[in-house]
Motif scaffolding. Structure first.
Motif, PDB file in Angstrom:
ATOM      1  N   LEU A 135      40.189 -20.326  87.835  1.00 20.61           N
ATOM      2  CA  LEU A 135      39.506 -21.508  88.355  1.00 20.61           C
ATOM      3  C   LEU A 135      38.054 -21.184  88.692  1.00 20.61           C
ATOM      4  N   LEU A 136      37.804 -19.971  89.143  1.00 26.04           N
ATOM      5  CA  LEU A 136      36.429 -19.545  89.397  1.00 26.04           C
ATOM      6  C   LEU A 136      35.626 -19.525  88.092  1.00 26.04           C
ATOM      7  N   HIS A 137      36.250 -19.063  87.020  1.00 29.96           N
ATOM      8  CA  HIS A 137      35.584 -19.074  85.714  1.00 29.96           C
ATOM      9  C   HIS A 137      35.219 -20.503  85.321  1.00 29.96           C
ATOM     10  N   ALA A 138      36.136 -21.453  85.589  1.00 28.76           N
ATOM     11  CA  ALA A 138      35.860 -22.861  85.277  1.00 28.76           C
ATOM     12  C   ALA A 138      34.719 -23.401  86.132  1.00 28.76           C
ATOM     13  N   ILE A 139      34.687 -23.023  87.399  1.00 31.75           N
ATOM     14  CA  ILE A 139      33.613 -23.463  88.288  1.00 31.75           C
ATOM     15  C   ILE A 139      32.257 -23.025  87.754  1.00 31.75           C
ATOM     16  N   ARG A 140      32.202 -21.818  87.224  1.00 31.70           N
ATOM     17  CA  ARG A 140      30.936 -21.268  86.741  1.00 31.70           C
ATOM     18  C   ARG A 140      30.414 -21.939  85.469  1.00 31.70           C
ATOM     19  N   GLN A 141      31.229 -22.782  84.865  1.00 30.43           N
ATOM     20  CA  GLN A 141      30.759 -23.527  83.696  1.00 30.43           C
ATOM     21  C   GLN A 141      29.957 -24.755  84.108  1.00 30.43           C
ATOM     22  N   LEU A 142      30.052 -25.153  85.371  1.00 26.70           N
ATOM     23  CA  LEU A 142      29.348 -26.339  85.837  1.00 26.70           C
ATOM     24  C   LEU A 142      27.873 -26.031  86.065  1.00 26.70           C
ATOM     25  N   PRO A 143      26.978 -26.716  85.369  1.00 26.55           N
ATOM     26  CA  PRO A 143      25.547 -26.477  85.569  1.00 26.55           C
ATOM     27  C   PRO A 143      25.073 -27.119  86.871  1.00 26.55           C
ATOM     28  N   ARG A 144      24.222 -26.441  87.581  1.00 28.06           N
ATOM     29  CA  ARG A 144      23.693 -27.007  88.822  1.00 28.06           C
ATOM     30  C   ARG A 144      22.896 -28.262  88.497  1.00 28.06           C
ATOM     31  N   PRO A 145      23.086 -29.349  89.262  1.00 26.80           N
ATOM     32  CA  PRO A 145      22.358 -30.600  88.994  1.00 26.80           C
ATOM     33  C   PRO A 145      20.858 -30.383  88.976  1.00 26.80           C
ATOM     34  N   HIS A 146      20.195 -31.002  88.032  1.00 26.27           N
ATOM     35  CA  HIS A 146      18.749 -30.845  87.881  1.00 26.27           C
ATOM     36  C   HIS A 146      18.021 -31.283  89.154  1.00 26.27           C
ATOM     37  N   GLY A 147      17.148 -30.434  89.633  1.00 30.11           N
ATOM     38  CA  GLY A 147      16.344 -30.764  90.808  1.00 30.11           C
ATOM     39  C   GLY A 147      17.017 -30.495  92.137  1.00 30.11           C
ATOM     40  N   CYS A 148      18.278 -30.076  92.111  1.00 31.59           N
ATOM     41  CA  CYS A 148      18.999 -29.815  93.362  1.00 31.59           C
ATOM     42  C   CYS A 148      18.912 -28.337  93.739  1.00 31.59           C
ATOM     43  N   HIS A 149      18.684 -28.073  95.018  1.00 37.28           N
ATOM     44  CA  HIS A 149      18.667 -26.715  95.531  1.00 37.28           C
ATOM     45  C   HIS A 149      19.050 -26.753  97.004  1.00 37.28           C
ATOM     46  N   ARG A 150      19.111 -25.586  97.624  1.00 35.92           N
ATOM     47  CA  ARG A 150      19.634 -25.487  98.983  1.00 35.92           C
ATOM     48  C   ARG A 150      18.805 -26.247 100.015  1.00 35.92           C
ATOM     49  N   ASN A 151      17.543 -26.535  99.720  1.00 37.98           N
ATOM     50  CA  ASN A 151      16.684 -27.212 100.690  1.00 37.98           C
ATOM     51  C   ASN A 151      16.738 -28.733 100.617  1.00 37.98           C
ATOM     52  N   ASN A 152      17.316 -29.285  99.549  1.00 35.50           N
ATOM     53  CA  ASN A 152      17.333 -30.747  99.437  1.00 35.50           C
ATOM     54  C   ASN A 152      18.722 -31.319  99.136  1.00 35.50           C
ATOM     55  N   SER A 153      19.749 -30.464  99.037  1.00 39.16           N
ATOM     56  CA  SER A 153      21.070 -30.930  98.622  1.00 39.16           C
ATOM     57  C   SER A 153      22.176 -30.275  99.437  1.00 39.16           C
ATOM     58  N   VAL A 154      23.313 -30.960  99.499  1.00 37.40           N
ATOM     59  CA  VAL A 154      24.532 -30.386 100.077  1.00 37.40           C
ATOM     60  C   VAL A 154      25.707 -30.755  99.189  1.00 37.40           C
ATOM     61  N   ILE A 155      26.712 -29.892  99.194  1.00 39.39           N
ATOM     62  CA  ILE A 155      27.973 -30.163  98.492  1.00 39.39           C
ATOM     63  C   ILE A 155      28.939 -30.787  99.482  1.00 39.39           C
ATOM     64  N   VAL A 156      29.538 -31.909  99.099  1.00 42.99           N
ATOM     65  CA  VAL A 156      30.516 -32.590  99.946  1.00 42.99           C
ATOM     66  C   VAL A 156      31.881 -32.434  99.290  1.00 42.99           C
ATOM     67  N   ALA A 157      32.693 -31.532  99.809  1.00 44.11           N
ATOM     68  CA  ALA A 157      34.030 -31.309  99.255  1.00 44.11           C
ATOM     69  C   ALA A 157      34.949 -32.460  99.627  1.00 44.11           C
ATOM     70  N   MET A 158      35.820 -32.852  98.694  1.00 46.35           N
ATOM     71  CA  MET A 158      36.793 -33.902  98.980  1.00 46.35           C
ATOM     72  C   MET A 158      37.644 -33.491 100.176  1.00 46.35           C
ATOM     73  N   PRO A 159      37.549 -34.221 101.288  1.00 46.39           N
ATOM     74  CA  PRO A 159      38.310 -33.818 102.483  1.00 46.39           C
ATOM     75  C   PRO A 159      39.792 -34.137 102.335  1.00 46.39           C
ATOM     76  N   THR A 160      40.617 -33.393 103.046  1.00 45.55           N
ATOM     77  CA  THR A 160      42.047 -33.648 103.083  1.00 45.55           C
ATOM     78  C   THR A 160      42.423 -34.180 104.455  1.00 45.55           C
ATOM     79  N   THR A 161      43.610 -34.746 104.576  1.00 37.98           N
ATOM     80  CA  THR A 161      44.065 -35.240 105.873  1.00 37.98           C
ATOM     81  C   THR A 161      44.644 -34.078 106.682  1.00 37.98           C
TER      82      THR A 161
END
Length: 278
Positions: A135-161
């Motif tokens: 699954l980590l290998h699959a994650i690494r296939q995802l290209p970082r969104p253009h223009g996004c970096h640590r100073n202007n973006s956050v990742i919002v993980a799907m929350p669970t109950t």
């Protein structure tokens, strides 16, 4: 020194100590390793015929190549070329409507079929951490969104109950999102919660999914950045991500038109797997 969780130790061992493909379990054979071997042999044969100054230069070049090839090898992936090429990566993004004039683009790493489907199921429902390197290998296939970096973006993980967290004992999406955060160098933000009275989306029709997710998410605090990257493990219809995205849109905008205020967010979504090819 911060203590690593058992799954983190396992990932480290799979990445740096286990040279076998995480899918077919045969030893990896890469052009880089062949090139490195060829360079080593050439250096041995040529060292006696090379003038001292050129020998020193060659040694320096050789050591530089070793460092470069080692770094490339350690970050090259967890699957052999054959297994990697047997999987369809980065299918065309699909879209769902958030409001009448705003759509959410969802990019998947691959399709929800063998071997990713089996790995996700074992990881989520059986706590099989041996599937995490795939699954980590699959994650690494995802290209970082253009223009996004640590100073202007956050990742919002799907929350669970909280009910599902107690029942399952761990949150698989939070573990995956932590790996995505490391891959993209963008922090994870946990300022949204999921309401406990929703049921699992598995087995529901699209209409039932949408109805089930009405008001399923609530903000605990306002996001610290304007660019929000939603993340989930699997998306079939996009209903969960659609509902999560709507949590960041003012109610008036959902009923009428787009929110053109300066407080609007730029929202995109990424998942490990989407539906199937058919």
């Amino acid at each position: 020194m911060r203590r690593l969780a058992p799954y983190q130790t396992g990932l480290w061992l799979a990445e740096y100590m286990d040279m076998r493909c995480q899918l077919c379990r045969i030893y990896r054979s890469t052009p880089q390793s062949q090139l490195l071997h060829h360079q080593a042999q050439s250096s041995i044969h040529n060292i006696t015929d090379t003038p001292p100054t050129r020998t020193a230069l060659k040694k320096h070049s050789f050591l530089t190549n070793i460092v470069h090839q080692a770094n490339s090898h350690l970050s090259s992936g967890l699957l052999c070329d054959h297994c990697h090429n047997d999987i369809t990566w980065l299918p065309r993004p699909f879209e769902v409507d958030i409001v009448p004039s705003i759509s959410l683009s969802i990019q998947a790493s691959t399709y929800y079929e063998y071997p990713i489907r089996q790995a996700i199921r074992a990881f989520k429902h059986q706590e099989d951490m041996t599937k995490l390197p795939l699954l980590l290998h699959a994650i690494r296939q995802l290209p970082r969104p253009h223009g996004c970096h640590r100073n202007n973006s956050v990742i919002v993980a799907m929350p669970t109950t909280s009910q599902r967290l107690v029942k399952r004992g761990f949150d698989p999406v939070s573990i995956l999102s932590a790996q995505l955060s490391k891959h993209w160098q963008i922090p994870v933000w946990q300022g949204v919660k999921r309401i406990d009275d929703t049921v699992s989306q598995q087995g529901l029709s699209r209409a039932e999914r949408l109805s089930n997710l009405d008001n399923a998410f609530a903000l605990i605090e306002n996001p610290p950045k304007k660019r929000l990257i939603l993340f989930d493990d699997v998306s079939t219809t996009g209903a969960s991500l659609q509902a999560l995205a709507r949590a960041f849109i003012p109610p008036a905008s959902i009923k009428s038109a787009t929110d053109n205020s300066n407080n609007s967010y730029q929202i995109s979504a990424y998942v490990l797997a989407h539906g199937s090819k058919s």
